[in-house]
Design an enzyme around this catalytic site. Structure first.
Site, mmCIF file in Angstrom:
data_model
loop_
_atom_site.group_PDB
_atom_site.id
_atom_site.type_symbol
_atom_site.label_atom_id
_atom_site.label_comp_id
_atom_site.label_asym_id
_atom_site.label_seq_id
_atom_site.Cartn_x
_atom_site.Cartn_y
_atom_site.Cartn_z
ATOM 1 N N ARG A 72 -2.998 -3.434 1.767
ATOM 2 C CA ARG A 72 -2.302 -3.548 3.050
ATOM 3 C C ARG A 72 -2.565 -2.264 3.831
ATOM 4 O O ARG A 72 -2.442 -1.167 3.298
ATOM 5 C CB ARG A 72 -0.803 -3.724 2.830
ATOM 6 C CG ARG A 72 -0.440 -4.831 1.843
ATOM 7 C CD ARG A 72 -0.253 -6.158 2.505
ATOM 8 N NE ARG A 72 0.200 -7.178 1.567
ATOM 9 C CZ ARG A 72 0.144 -8.478 1.823
ATOM 10 N NH1 ARG A 72 -0.351 -8.900 2.968
ATOM 11 N NH2 ARG A 72 0.575 -9.355 0.945
ATOM 12 N N TYR A 73 -2.898 -2.406 5.098
ATOM 13 C CA TYR A 73 -3.220 -1.213 5.886
ATOM 14 C C TYR A 73 -2.717 -1.414 7.318
ATOM 15 O O TYR A 73 -3.497 -1.618 8.251
ATOM 16 C CB TYR A 73 -4.727 -0.956 5.858
ATOM 17 C CG TYR A 73 -5.135 0.392 6.434
ATOM 18 C CD1 TYR A 73 -4.704 1.577 5.845
ATOM 19 C CD2 TYR A 73 -5.958 0.467 7.552
ATOM 20 C CE1 TYR A 73 -5.075 2.802 6.356
ATOM 21 C CE2 TYR A 73 -6.338 1.693 8.078
ATOM 22 C CZ TYR A 73 -5.888 2.866 7.471
ATOM 23 O OH TYR A 73 -6.262 4.089 7.994
ATOM 24 N N GLY A 102 -5.942 -13.500 5.329
ATOM 25 C CA GLY A 102 -4.977 -14.290 6.067
ATOM 26 C C GLY A 102 -4.808 -13.819 7.496
ATOM 27 O O GLY A 102 -5.702 -13.176 8.063
ATOM 28 N N ASP A 103 -3.625 -14.094 8.075
ATOM 29 C CA ASP A 103 -3.447 -13.798 9.494
ATOM 30 C C ASP A 103 -3.484 -12.300 9.793
ATOM 31 O O ASP A 103 -3.946 -11.887 10.861
ATOM 32 C CB ASP A 103 -2.173 -14.443 10.044
ATOM 33 C CG ASP A 103 -0.911 -13.963 9.340
ATOM 34 O OD1 ASP A 103 -1.015 -13.240 8.333
ATOM 35 O OD2 ASP A 103 0.182 -14.327 9.800
ATOM 36 N N SER A 105 -5.410 -10.144 8.276
ATOM 37 C CA SER A 105 -6.837 -9.828 8.292
ATOM 38 C C SER A 105 -7.473 -10.289 9.597
ATOM 39 O O SER A 105 -8.343 -9.610 10.158
ATOM 40 C CB SER A 105 -7.539 -10.504 7.109
ATOM 41 O OG SER A 105 -6.936 -10.127 5.901
ATOM 42 N N THR A 125 -5.885 -17.535 2.010
ATOM 43 C CA THR A 125 -4.481 -17.238 1.764
ATOM 44 C C THR A 125 -3.828 -18.433 1.101
ATOM 45 O O THR A 125 -4.036 -19.569 1.532
ATOM 46 C CB THR A 125 -3.722 -16.883 3.056
ATOM 47 O OG1 THR A 125 -2.313 -16.896 2.805
ATOM 48 C CG2 THR A 125 -4.029 -17.851 4.187
ATOM 49 N N HIS A 215 17.869 -34.971 -15.349
ATOM 50 C CA HIS A 215 17.699 -33.620 -14.810
ATOM 51 C C HIS A 215 17.313 -33.715 -13.340
ATOM 52 O O HIS A 215 16.972 -34.788 -12.850
ATOM 53 C CB HIS A 215 16.636 -32.843 -15.588
ATOM 54 C CG HIS A 215 15.233 -33.337 -15.349
ATOM 55 N ND1 HIS A 215 14.760 -34.509 -15.888
ATOM 56 C CD2 HIS A 215 14.201 -32.810 -14.619
ATOM 57 C CE1 HIS A 215 13.496 -34.690 -15.511
ATOM 58 N NE2 HIS A 215 13.143 -33.675 -14.747
#
Length: 325
Positions: A72-73, A102-103, A105, A125, A215
């Site tokens: 992450r940057y 993803g978005d 990027s 992603t 269940h």
């Protein structure tokens, strides 16, 4: 065009390595040198580049994650860092970039495109939340993992006559929850795109028991709330219910990619190189009706919104609704 670069950024997803391999091998086929950028946009700013060979990509098509690593940057939002990235690429004589992610990027790719630098994006992603395309690389693998884990939990739920709420990933999108829920016949699905009605979920669990079910399974998208929060709220309406919460978390992002993710990653990677050679850029690859399509990055990120498959959600709700007599 003689030299291009490829990077992976943001959260990893299965199929990233297959996309990198396709970019490298198609570049090799066309006589283009391909440089890998390590650690995403951080590496782009710092000049952390390496020339990739076909041998570097050997067997990576079957591996999850990304051998170029990711980071992450958020600092890439700063114009100063964008200019540093452009300087690094000029220094290394890189003429174009393939951005895989993803978005976040794609936002980085958009910022470079705004300077006129040739960029093409490949959507990878597990969240499946990129506007325009119906499908992003990694979604199928993550969905299958979620399905398999929910099936396992269903076995123990049945053994103890319990209800389970299973939290899946997806960030702000409900795609993983919908597809995994439909695939496992979940009694209810909770997604960010539809306001959750806890009273209705409790009703569905009770109605299922009245109908003879031993269940109940509820699939919860992480964008709604956590599994622990869900259990706490559920028990305020049904304090006697035996319910447990499970968070699948990052297990969904690991493991070998499915055939679908490998094939589409390969198609997108090779096509991205072809388009760069043809002078196309400022676009990203996508899938519509099982066919590759291209979309404008600027138009998409500024004007379009991801649409979840509401009809699948509604179908599951209808099929599993058991009205109490």
């Amino acid at each position: 065009m003689k030299r291009i670069a490829v990077l992976t950024s943001g959260g990893d997803s299965q199929g990233m390595n297959a996309a990198i391999r396709a970019v490298v091998e198609q570049g090799h086929h066309l006589g283009i040198e391909v440089y890998g950028v390590y650690y995403g946009f951080k590496g782009l700013v710092e000049g952390d580049f390496k020339k990739l060979t076909v041998a570097d990509c050997q067997d990576n098509i079957k591996r999850g994650g990304t051998f170029l690593y990711s980071a992450r940057y958020p600092e890439f939002k700063e114009v100063e860092n964008q200019k540093k990235a452009l300087e690094q690429m000029k220094k290394h004589q890189i003429e174009a970039l393939v951005a895989i992610g993803g978005d976040g990027s794609f936002m980085g790719a958009l910022q470079l495109a705004n300077f006129g630098f040739p960029v093409i994006g490949i959507p990878c992603t597990i969240d499946n939340d990129i506007p325009g395309t119906e499908y992003t690389i990694g979604f199928d693998s993550a969905m299958n993992i979620a399905m398999e884990e929910i099936d396992k939990i269903s076995d123990t739920a049945a053994s103890h006559n319990r209800s389970f709420v299973i939290e899946v990933m997806g960030r702000h999108a409900g795609d993983l929850a919908i597809w995994a829920g439909v695939a496992t016949g979940a009694d209810s699905i909770a997604i960010p795109e539809v306001k959750m009605d806890m009273k209705d979920i409790v009703r569905r669990v009770h109605a299922g028991r009245q109908a003879g079910k031993d269940h109940s399974i509820i699939v919860l998208a992480e964008g709604v709330m956590s599994a622990d929060q869900f259990v706490e709220e559920f028990l305020t309406y049904a304090p006697d219910e035996d319910i447990r919460g499970v968070t699948l978390a990052h297990v969904q992002r690991g493991g070998n990619p499915t055939a679908r993710d490998r094939v589409f990653a390969t198609l997108m990677g090779a096509r991205a190189v072809d388009l760069l050679v043809q002078g196309e850029h400022g676009i990203y690859m996508g899938v519509i009706g099982e066919r590759l399509e291209t979309f404008d990055i600027i138009d998409t990120l500024r004007n379009k919104k991801h649409n979840v498959r509401r009809e699948l959600y509604e179908l599951n709700q209808d099929l599993t609704d058991k009205t109490l007599a």
